[in-house]
Design an enzyme around this catalytic site. Sequence first.
Site, PDB file in Angstrom:
ATOM      1  N   PRO A   2      -9.465  28.135  20.585  1.00 31.19           N
ATOM      2  CG  PRO A   2     -10.605  29.114  22.469  1.00 31.19           C
ATOM      3  CD  PRO A   2      -9.637  29.621  21.509  1.00 31.19           C
ATOM      4  CD  GLU A   3      -9.411  25.117  15.210  1.00 34.03           C
ATOM      5  OE1 GLU A   3      -9.911  24.437  14.510  1.00 34.03           O
ATOM      6  OE2 GLU A   3      -7.942  25.080  15.331  1.00 34.03           O
TER       7      GLU A   3
END
Length: 279
Positions: A2-3
């Site tokens: 996850p960014e």
Amino acid sequence: MPELPEVEVTRLSLVDRLRGAEIAGVRVGKPLRWPLGCAPSTLVGRRLLDVNRRGKYLWFALGARPGVAADDGGLLLHLGMSGSLNLSTHAEPPGPWDHFDLATSHGLLRLTDPRRFGAAVWSSSRDEGAAGKLLAGLGVEPLEAGFTAALLHARLRGRRVAVKQALLAGDIVVGVGNIYASEALFLAGIDPRTPGHRISLARCERLVDAVRAVLARAVAVGGSTLRDFRDAHGLGGAFQNEARVYGREGEPCTTCGGTVRRIVQGQRSTYFCPHCQRR
DNA sequence: ATGGGTACCTGTCTGC
DNA sequence: TGCAGACAGGTACCCA
């Protein structure tokens, strides 16, 4: 995984359903990156006031326990490389990768994280204690007004590291991870190997625009699901289908038809088009 | 201050 | 089929 886009998509998918919920129980599975930092009973009885995001962290603001004064606090969550949150009304038994559950009056919030680089940490305040320490030193939010070409240019001055690594470091701008750093540099036409201090103000303007555009687009299409990312309802994202360079080594550049290259910078893969992206 | 490397942990894929 | 090795979305921490 996850960014910023995936974390924001996660937040958007649960904040309205979770706001106002009361915590009824806590289950801690295998150890995550950091310990919870409090007894489960510290959380029970609190109401979830809001869910905010800072970089790739989520802050679950929790009200005071009934009858206890000046008792506010919150949970700082990070999804690490492989984490995702799920909110469901019917509680299934935890699987081998489910390491943190928050049973609430509005459903069961569950953190699933095979690699366990994620974390859920109690803190009495977002700005002090455990959360304050983790959030200190983070750069500006890329989708907010403070992220300007002038700021980026000033902060890159004196940095000899490659601009791609400077973007990833998180002390200038937060939320840009390995996928979106490659994508933004492609959009801006900048060679990822260019030393930070050699990026002109004009190119900083293009880079700021590119980072904003890539992240906003990714949020709009639900993030990138390469393997295991899901929002809190179990929905995957679609940005991986429109990546211009990430994961496309050896494939033709969508702009010039040349070959997308993969290199390694700071032990991370970088993808770029040597023809479209210049130093 | 900057930069480089390591560590954390587990799953999946590739090549022999 | 088995197995070793590479690789994966992050980031705190230690040492030069």
